[in-house]
Design a protein around this motif. Structure first.
Motif, PDB file in Angstrom:
ATOM      1  N   ALA A  43     -20.587 -29.666 -22.740  1.00 41.15           N
ATOM      2  CA  ALA A  43     -20.143 -29.701 -24.204  1.00 41.15           C
ATOM      3  C   ALA A  43     -21.652 -29.367 -24.909  1.00 41.15           C
ATOM      4  O   ALA A  43     -22.208 -29.995 -24.960  1.00 41.15           O
ATOM      5  N   ASP A  44     -21.416 -28.204 -25.494  1.00 49.49           N
ATOM      6  CA  ASP A  44     -22.412 -27.742 -26.522  1.00 49.49           C
ATOM      7  C   ASP A  44     -22.513 -27.924 -28.014  1.00 49.49           C
ATOM      8  O   ASP A  44     -21.579 -27.934 -28.597  1.00 49.49           O
ATOM      9  N   THR A  45     -23.694 -28.574 -28.309  1.00 49.23           N
ATOM     10  CA  THR A  45     -23.781 -28.483 -29.937  1.00 49.23           C
ATOM     11  C   THR A  45     -24.912 -27.601 -30.406  1.00 49.23           C
ATOM     12  O   THR A  45     -26.041 -27.704 -29.950  1.00 49.23           O
ATOM     13  N   VAL A  66     -19.495 -27.936 -32.253  1.00 44.95           N
ATOM     14  CA  VAL A  66     -19.446 -28.475 -30.858  1.00 44.95           C
ATOM     15  C   VAL A  66     -18.590 -27.365 -30.247  1.00 44.95           C
ATOM     16  O   VAL A  66     -17.173 -27.234 -30.628  1.00 44.95           O
ATOM     17  N   ASP A 107     -14.902 -38.957 -20.380  1.00 47.95           N
ATOM     18  CA  ASP A 107     -15.473 -39.493 -21.625  1.00 47.95           C
ATOM     19  C   ASP A 107     -14.970 -38.264 -22.848  1.00 47.95           C
ATOM     20  O   ASP A 107     -14.037 -37.452 -22.669  1.00 47.95           O
ATOM     21  N   THR A 108     -15.438 -38.707 -24.016  1.00 49.26           N
ATOM     22  CA  THR A 108     -14.882 -37.849 -25.129  1.00 49.26           C
ATOM     23  C   THR A 108     -15.450 -36.351 -25.018  1.00 49.26           C
ATOM     24  O   THR A 108     -14.702 -35.509 -25.162  1.00 49.26           O
ATOM     25  N   ALA A 109     -16.611 -36.208 -24.553  1.00 51.56           N
ATOM     26  CA  ALA A 109     -16.986 -34.831 -24.427  1.00 51.56           C
ATOM     27  C   ALA A 109     -16.308 -34.175 -23.266  1.00 51.56           C
ATOM     28  O   ALA A 109     -16.078 -32.962 -23.641  1.00 51.56           O
ATOM     29  N   ILE A 168     -12.970 -32.859 -24.977  1.00 53.73           N
ATOM     30  CA  ILE A 168     -13.547 -31.802 -25.823  1.00 53.73           C
ATOM     31  C   ILE A 168     -13.448 -30.273 -25.109  1.00 53.73           C
ATOM     32  O   ILE A 168     -12.896 -29.356 -25.257  1.00 53.73           O
ATOM     33  N   THR A 199     -20.199 -36.383 -19.028  1.00 56.37           N
ATOM     34  CA  THR A 199     -19.850 -35.024 -19.137  1.00 56.37           C
ATOM     35  C   THR A 199     -21.180 -34.253 -19.505  1.00 56.37           C
ATOM     36  O   THR A 199     -21.791 -34.849 -20.217  1.00 56.37           O
ATOM     37  N   GLN A 245     -24.108 -32.374 -21.518  1.00 59.73           N
ATOM     38  CA  GLN A 245     -24.095 -32.049 -23.022  1.00 59.73           C
ATOM     39  C   GLN A 245     -25.397 -31.209 -23.187  1.00 59.73           C
ATOM     40  O   GLN A 245     -26.368 -31.606 -22.649  1.00 59.73           O
TER      41      GLN A 245
END
Length: 323
Positions: A20-22, A44, A73-75, A78, A101, A103
């Motif tokens: 999961a990239d921000t 994101v 998890d939430t990530a 996503i 996950t 990130q």
């Protein structure tokens, strides 16, 4: 007969890193200590070699499935949601109850190289044993990306899987990420004889071989058993080798915003060309166009061309592959 029918659909398996990239930026500068610096967006997205290549392939109309590890998890939710929105099959993803996950926070500053903050997380849980061979034998092509930052992948087990791919008529493509603390890459000798296409960039190849000379890098990889290899060189283009013959090509000139996904888009373009039976020159041309397109916006897959856009771009831009 059933396997051949499925392969005719260009089914590609993409295995490796899921993240999961921000993205922060591009910024004119980093904030000073205690300073709040306002930005226009903080997107994101899904990233990692396996996800990026699969999404880019989906844009070309190629059916791609992902195998990797996420946390519960939430990530992770996503990542799966974004993969499915992009048309990528995610049903073979494995979930870890104990690890989050992976990130990454990418800091993009204009005129400077990228900076990353990274949580490795569940990617370390990926093992060769989690890759179903009954699934592999249905593929047209098997891609694994992020080798050397997948600590659960044991080289002799991977060599056996790649040998299995060859016996089943499944083309193999391998990409690497080379951590700077690593010093011994000699175990590549175990897998390169079973890899159809090996595609490191020149910095990765330099870390592996101990030389910055691309021709020497190629010679070392050939000595280790490499078949077709393509060493990407960023703005300098690429150098490719097949059966003792060398080719060079410059990169397409584009206004780069974020180079994060260029290498993965190149891999997707290469896979597209292989699946469609293009010549090596045509394949490298298409891969170079896709790689260039990935740099046009923030994010690893945001601006990657569709097949129609790539064809139009190639009609307008020359590509000279010199032997």
């Amino acid at each position: 007969m059933g396997d051949e029918a499925q392969k005719s659909e260009f089914k590609v398996g993409c295995t490796g890193i899921l993240v999961a990239d921000t993205f922060c930026g591009p910024l004119d500068r980093l904030p000073h200590a205690g300073e709040l610096l306002a930005i226009d967006a903080l997107p994101v997205t899904v990233g990692g070699c396996a996800a990026n290549v699969a999404i880019d392939l989906a844009r070309q109309g190629v059916h791609a499935e992902v195998v990797g590890c996420l946390g519960t998890d939430t990530a992770g939710q996503i990542v799966v949601s974004l993969l499915e929105q992009a048309g990528v099959s995610s049903g073979r993803i494995v979930y870890s109850e104990s690890m989050p996950t992976s990130q990454t926070i990418a800091l993009l500053v204009k005129g400077q190289d990228r900076r990353y903050l990274h949580l490795f997380g569940a990617n370390s849980a990926l093992t060769v044993g989690k890759i179903d061979r009954d699934w592999v034998r249905t593929l047209r092509l098997f891609y694994i990306g992020g080798l050397y930052v997948l600590p659960g992948i044991v080289m002799d087990e991977l060599a056996e899987l790649l040998r299995f791919c060859g016996n089943q008529g499944v083309t193999t493509v391998v990409d690497v990420i080379t951590p700077h603390h690593a010093t011994d890459f000699s175990d590549l000798k175990q897998i390169l004889p079973y890899v159809d296409y090996f595609i490191p960039n020149e910095d990765e190849a330099a870390i592996i071989t101990g030389t910055k000379d691309v021709l020497k890098q190629i010679a070392i990889f050939e000595n280790w058993g490499a078949r077709t290899q393509v060493i990407t060189q960023g703005a300098q283009g690429l150098t490719a080798s097949y059966e003792g013959k060398l080719w060079r090509a410059p990169a397409f000139p584009v206004d780069t915003v974020d180079p994060s996904g260029g290498g993965d888009a190149f891999a997707a373009g290469l896979i597209y060309g292989i699946c469609h039976g293009l010549s090596l020159e045509e394949t490298l041309r298409y891969a170079s166009a896709l790689g260039a397109s990935a740099t046009l916006a923030v994010g690893t897959t945001t601006s990657v061309f569709t097949a129609a856009q790539a064809d139009e771009f190639l009609r307008q831009h020359a590509f000279v592959l010199r032997s």
